[in-house]
Structures are given as structure tokens and as C-alpha cells.
Design an enzyme around this catalytic site. Structure first.
Site, PDB file in Angstrom:
ATOM      1  N   LYS A  92       5.526   3.365   8.360  1.00  0.00           N
ATOM      2  CA  LYS A  92       4.360   4.248   8.515  1.00  0.00           C
ATOM      3  C   LYS A  92       3.082   3.418   8.549  1.00  0.00           C
ATOM      4  CE  LYS A  92       4.144   7.553   5.459  1.00  0.00           C
ATOM      5  NZ  LYS A  92       3.816   8.453   4.329  1.00  0.00           N
ATOM      6  N   THR A 102      -4.543  13.557   5.243  1.00  0.00           N
ATOM      7  CA  THR A 102      -3.129  13.679   5.610  1.00  0.00           C
ATOM      8  C   THR A 102      -2.901  14.972   6.398  1.00  0.00           C
ATOM      9  OG1 THR A 102      -2.613  12.520   3.568  1.00  0.00           O
ATOM     10  CG2 THR A 102      -0.772  13.498   4.746  1.00  0.00           C
ATOM     11  N   GLN A 126       7.294   3.806   3.831  1.00  0.00           N
ATOM     12  CA  GLN A 126       5.887   3.393   3.879  1.00  0.00           C
ATOM     13  C   GLN A 126       5.697   2.123   4.717  1.00  0.00           C
ATOM     14  OE1 GLN A 126       3.995   5.564   1.515  1.00  0.00           O
ATOM     15  NE2 GLN A 126       2.301   5.046   2.850  1.00  0.00           N
ATOM     16  N   ASN A 145      -2.124  19.087  -1.707  1.00  0.00           N
ATOM     17  CA  ASN A 145      -3.135  18.400  -0.910  1.00  0.00           C
ATOM     18  C   ASN A 145      -2.821  18.437   0.590  1.00  0.00           C
ATOM     19  OD1 ASN A 145      -3.741  15.421   0.365  1.00  0.00           O
ATOM     20  ND2 ASN A 145      -5.486  16.281  -0.719  1.00  0.00           N
ATOM     21  N   SER A 185      -6.784   5.786   3.701  1.00  0.00           N
ATOM     22  CA  SER A 185      -6.837   4.910   2.532  1.00  0.00           C
ATOM     23  C   SER A 185      -7.229   3.495   2.948  1.00  0.00           C
ATOM     24  CB  SER A 185      -5.470   4.853   1.836  1.00  0.00           C
ATOM     25  OG  SER A 185      -5.278   5.972   1.004  1.00  0.00           O
ATOM     26  N   ASP A 198       0.078  10.826  -4.472  1.00  0.00           N
ATOM     27  CA  ASP A 198       1.224  11.460  -3.812  1.00  0.00           C
ATOM     28  C   ASP A 198       1.469  12.741  -4.622  1.00  0.00           C
ATOM     29  OD1 ASP A 198       3.457  10.693  -1.640  1.00  0.00           O
ATOM     30  OD2 ASP A 198       4.515  11.639  -3.300  1.00  0.00           O
ATOM     31  N   LYS A 211       5.383   1.691  -3.089  1.00  0.00           N
ATOM     32  CA  LYS A 211       5.314   3.050  -3.645  1.00  0.00           C
ATOM     33  C   LYS A 211       5.582   2.961  -5.134  1.00  0.00           C
ATOM     34  CE  LYS A 211       4.807   7.356  -2.208  1.00  0.00           C
ATOM     35  NZ  LYS A 211       4.143   7.868  -0.998  1.00  0.00           N
ATOM     36  N   LYS A 267       0.865  -1.190   0.000  1.00  0.00           N
ATOM     37  CA  LYS A 267       0.000   0.000   0.000  1.00  0.00           C
ATOM     38  C   LYS A 267       0.893   1.228   0.000  1.00  0.00           C
ATOM     39  CE  LYS A 267      -3.867   2.207   0.276  1.00  0.00           C
ATOM     40  NZ  LYS A 267      -3.411   2.910  -0.960  1.00  0.00           N
TER      41      LYS A 267
END
Ligand code: NDP
Ligand code: 2IT
Length: 448
Positions: free
Chosen positions: A117, A212, A114, A243, A380, A169, A129, A93
Site C-alpha cells: 500500500k 482515508t 502496508q 473514522n 500521513s 487504526d 504496523k 510507516k
């Protein structure tokens, strides 16, 4: 910095030799390996089973040609990447980045970050990613669509709702996700939650757009409260105007802060009266123009060319929300000298290792990216849950879950730091807490 643990030093040396010319990846690995030193010292089983050697090596790297035709009928060739880094705790993911600076090392650093995280979110998602060196800036909608369709034509062979679920992203927002989802659905003749950040009419989750930035502020708020402070009445500087930056600015303002600056890759605006976010949303989300246009809305605001100068603005709280290594040692020292006492990383790895050291050595309350910006990917994962259930939660339900997740990440990172003798060091705490869950799952799976 150097390692006391000989094994970790060897792993680091191997990473540098095997991934030559990829400094961002080396940097991300170094930070994690330094943090987990006390864990490795205490757990010889991780060394015996090669857990650290495994975790720094992606399970799979996919690299492909992306041909597309521009509006002049000319063929353009870009490079596409997807790095499926670690699936020990769930399907891969992580987002897709479209930016001319993208190369394998950038995707590797992002994919590596990631893993930890996603582990910190407490949800069942592995690390991955992807992206491309395609630059969406200045392209027409039809060019972006043709690029996205071509990109997905190859990517669709490697992803799936239970295998690998990409999202946005830098340079990838609702428009791009829509085009990629449409192409995936057409190629596979299936309607599944294969991407997140989808539009609300076709399976997207409420609050994912905001997640985020909101999550960053929920995390920072938790950190401030734990230290007897809050956003109330504080001056906040935020870099970027995409964003993450926009919704961080919105939540910081709702929590009582005054956001005085935002930027893009050309320069930054300063508005001593507090940034007018409706104007920024119109410029950035609707018109896709430069932040400089803000002066057309507020004549008394100031615009300065170049992005690093934003860190010389006096503030209490700094939220870097643009890109990697945007705060170097010099900018960190300037922030500290000007009285900035809290930093929350909305971008991935926005502070260099030297800058991070300046913050930690000076007692700045420092919320590291892996923990502080995890609200996007956490939401997500909530989108994936809603897609599996074929059901949608309300904005308030998703937002409440997001807030709870961020509070939990803060609790887990700060208690891991304290447990390993580094109280208050959330960099170490986040890396340790994120690592342990993945490492234990890898141990359970055996050598795979
Ligand atoms: P956007 O594309 O929406 O916005 C990116 C912003 O950062 C823009 O203002 C852009 O300016 C600026 N920027 C990008 N690259 C550079 C650069 N090389 N130098 C200076 N400014 C730059 O992206 P997001 O807001 O989604 O992402 C921002 C950061 O947050 C990234 O580090 C991303 O990895 C991270 N992140 C994003 C998440 C998400 O859910 N979207 C989740 C977690 C982290 P310009 O328009 O001029 O390029
Ligand atoms: O860096 C990140 O966490 C993201 N770009 C979001 C990833 C996701 O899958 O939502």
C-alpha cells in the site's frame, strides 16, 4: 487456489509452517503471491536474490508487556506489538490498532499489506504496523491515557521520525495519538513528527482525519468514470461507523451518492432517506456511543442486530469500512444477486479470498484495499513532509494532493494489470505495482 510456479508454492508453504495459527497473515500473503506469479516468471533475478523469501519475513518483531492501572486501582496487563516489516523504500510507516482481537497474526497481516500500500502511494514510506489487545470501549479517558502512556514508554525505544512513524487504526484516533505523542515528547525531550494523525494544534495535517474515506471515494470515482459510471444517484451501503466509514459517507454523498446504511460491531442502521451524518458524528465522534442511538434522531430509520446482514441491503455500490473478512462468499453472492456492481474496500482485507473471487468472476468493479484505502497513509506521509518543513499546507492543498495521489494509484494499478495480461483486475494490478517498487529497491540494496 494453487500456484503454477513451484518456487512461490514453496514460499507459501514456508510462510504457513513458520507462522502457524496466523490465518489472516497466510491469507494476505497468498493473495499477493498469486498476483505476482507472472512477474516472478518473467524476472528470475528476484528468485536468485531471495526477494520473495525476504519480503514475507518481517525485518523485526517487537512484542512487549503493557501494564497500567484502572480506575479501581487494579493492575491490568495487555500485550503490545510493533512489527517493522520492510524499510526498503522509507522508514516503517503504519497504524496502531487497539482491539481485543489483536494478536501477532493480525499485526503481521496488516504490516504485510502496508508494504505494498505504502509503495503504491509513490511516497517514501516503508511498511509497519502495531497495536495491542487493549479494548478502549467502556474505558474512561484517564484509563485510556494511562494505557497509552505505558504503551508509549516501551514503544518509544523503537520508533523515531526517520525510523518508524506510527499512526491510528481501529480504536486509535485523535485522543490516543495525543496521549502517545505527549508521552513520547516527555520521554525524549524532542518535538518531532514521530506519529501522524496528530491534532491540528501540535503538528497534525489538515485533511488527515478525512483522508482515508475521502481517498477511498476518489479512487472509486476514478474506477467508475473509467467504466462510464459515477456516484451520481447511486445507492451506497457502507459498513462501520468509525473514522473511515464516516468520511467515506461524507464524500460519497458530496459526489451525488445516497448512503443508506452504516454499522458497528453490534448491528446496522438503514435510513431510506439517506443517512444523516451530523447525527452519526455526534453519536460516534462526540459521545462514543452505539450506532443504534441513530433511532433517537430518526424514528423512521431501522436498526438490525448483527453486522453481516448489512450486505443484504440492495445497493449499487458497497464500501466495506469496518474490519477484515467482513464480507464472506455468501455475502458477496448476495450483493451480486441484488445488483451491486462496484465494491471499494476502505477497511484492510474486508473481503475473504472467496468473496473477492465472486466479485471478480461476476465482473463487479472491485477496488482492493491496498490501493483504495491508501489515502490515509498517503496523507500521513504528507503530514511527515509538513513536519519536516515546519510548515502547514491548507486543507485545499492537502485534499488536492490526496486526490492526485489516488488518481495516480488507480492509473498505476490498472496499467500494471493490463501489462501482465489481467486487464481490469485491480487486485493483481495493485499487488504487482506495489511489489515491483519495493522489490527493485531491495535488489539495489543487496542482501540485507
Ligand atoms: P475505527 O475504530 O474508527 O472504526 C472501526 C469501525 O469498524 C467501528 O464502527 C467498529 O465498530 C467497526 N468494527 C471494528 N471491528 C469490528 C469487528 N470485529 N466486527 C464488526 N465491526 C467492527 O477504525 P477505522 O475507521 O480507522 O478503521 C476501519 C478499517 O479501515 C480498519 O480495517 C482499518 O484497518 C482500515 N483503515 C484505516 C485507516 C485509517 O486511516 N484510520 C487507513 C486505512 C485503512 P465498534 O465501534 O462496534 O467496534
Ligand atoms: O491501514 C492504514 O493504512 C492505516 N491505518 C493508516 C496508517 C498511517 O500511517 O497513516
Amino acid at each position: 487456489m494453487s500456484f503454477k510456479n513451484e518456487y512461490l508454492k514453496e514460499v507459501m508453504d514456508r510462510v504457513i509452517a513458520r507462522n502457524a495459527g496466523e490465518p489472516e497473515f497466510h491469507q494476505a500473503v497468498r493473495e499477493v503471491l498469486e498476483s505476482i506469479e507472472p512477474v516472478i516468471d518473467a524476472h528470475p533475478e528476484y528468485v536468485k536474490m531471495g526477494i520473495v523469501d525476504s519480503i514475507v519475513e518481517p525485518e523485526r518483531i517487537i512484542k512487549f508487556r503493557v501494564p497500567w492501572v484502572d480506575d479501581n486501582g487494579k493492575v491490568q496487563i495487555n500485550r503490545g506489538f510493533r512489527i517493522q516489516f520492510n524499510s526498503a523504500i522509507g522508514p516503517y510507516k503504519g497504524g496502531l490498532r487497539f482491539h481485543p482481537s489483536v494478536y501477532e497474526g493480525i499485526i503481521k497481516f496488516l504490516g504485510f499489506e502496508q508494504i505494498f500500500k505504502n509503495s503504491l502511494t509513490g511516497l517514501p514510506i516503508g511498511g509497519g504496523k502495531g497495536g495491542s489487545d487493549f479494548d478502549p470501549k467502556g474505558k474512561s479517558d484517564m484509563e485510556v491515557m494511562r494505557f497509552c502512556q505505558s504503551f508509549m514508554t516501551e514503544l518509544s525505544k523503537h520508533i523515531g521520525a526517520d525510523t518508524d512513524v506510527p499512526a491510528g487504526d481501529i480504536g486509535v484516533g485523535g485522543r490516543e495519538i495525543g496521549y502517545m505523542f505527549g508521552q513520547y515528547k516527555r520521554l525524549r525531550n524532542e518535538f518531532t513528527g514521530v506519529l501522524t494523525g496528530k491534532g491540528l494544534t501540535y503538528g497534525g495535517s489538515l485533511a488527515r482525519t478525512e483522508a482515508t474515506g475521502f481517498g477511498l471515494c476518489y479512487f472509486v470515482d476514478e474506477m467508475l468514470k473509467d467504466n462510464g459510471k459515477s456516484f451520481e444517484g447511486q445507492t451506497v451501503v457502507i459498513s462501520g461507523s468509525g473514522n473511515v466509514a464516516i468520511y467515506a459517507a461524507q464524500k460519497a454523498t458530496e459526489l451525488g451518492g445516497k448512503v443508506v446504511a452504516l454499522s458497528d460491531s453490534n448491528g446496522y442502521i438503514y435510513d431510506k432517506n439517506g443517512i444523516d451524518l451530523d447525527a452519526v458524528k455526534q453519536i460516534k465522534e462526540v459521545e462514543r456511543k452505539r450506532i443504534k442511538e441513530y433511532l433517537n434522531y430518526h424514528k423512521d430509520a431501522q436498526y438490525t442486530e448483527g453486522c453481516s446482514g448489512i450486505w443484504s441491503i440492495k445497493c449499487d455500490i458497497a464500501l466495506p469500512c469496518a474490519t477484515q473478512n467482513e464480507i464472506d462468499e455468501k455475502s458477496a453472492k448476495t450483493l451480486v444477486a441484488n445488483g451491486c456492481y462496484a465494491v471499494g474496500e476502505g477497511a484492510n482485507m474486508p473481503s475473504t479470498l472467496e468473496a473477492t473471487k465472486v466479485f471478480l468472476d461476476n465482473g463487479v468493479l472491485f477496488a482492493p484495499a491496498k490501493a483504495a484505502n491508501a489515502g490515509g497513509v498517503a496523507t500521513s506521509a504528507l503530514e511527515m513532509s509538513q513536519n519536516s518543513m515546519r510548515y502547514s499546507w491548507t486543507f485545499e492543498e492537502v485534499d488536492a494532493k490526496l486526490k492526485g495521489i489516488m488518481q495516480n494509484i488507480y492509473k498505476n494499478a490498472s496499467s500494471a494489470a493490463a501489462e501482465y495480461g489481467m486487464k481490469g483486475n485491480l487486485v493483481a494490478g495493485a499487488n504487482i505495482a506495489g511489489f515491483l517498487k519495493v522489490a527493485n529497491a531491495m535488489l539495489a540494496h543487496g542482501i540485507v
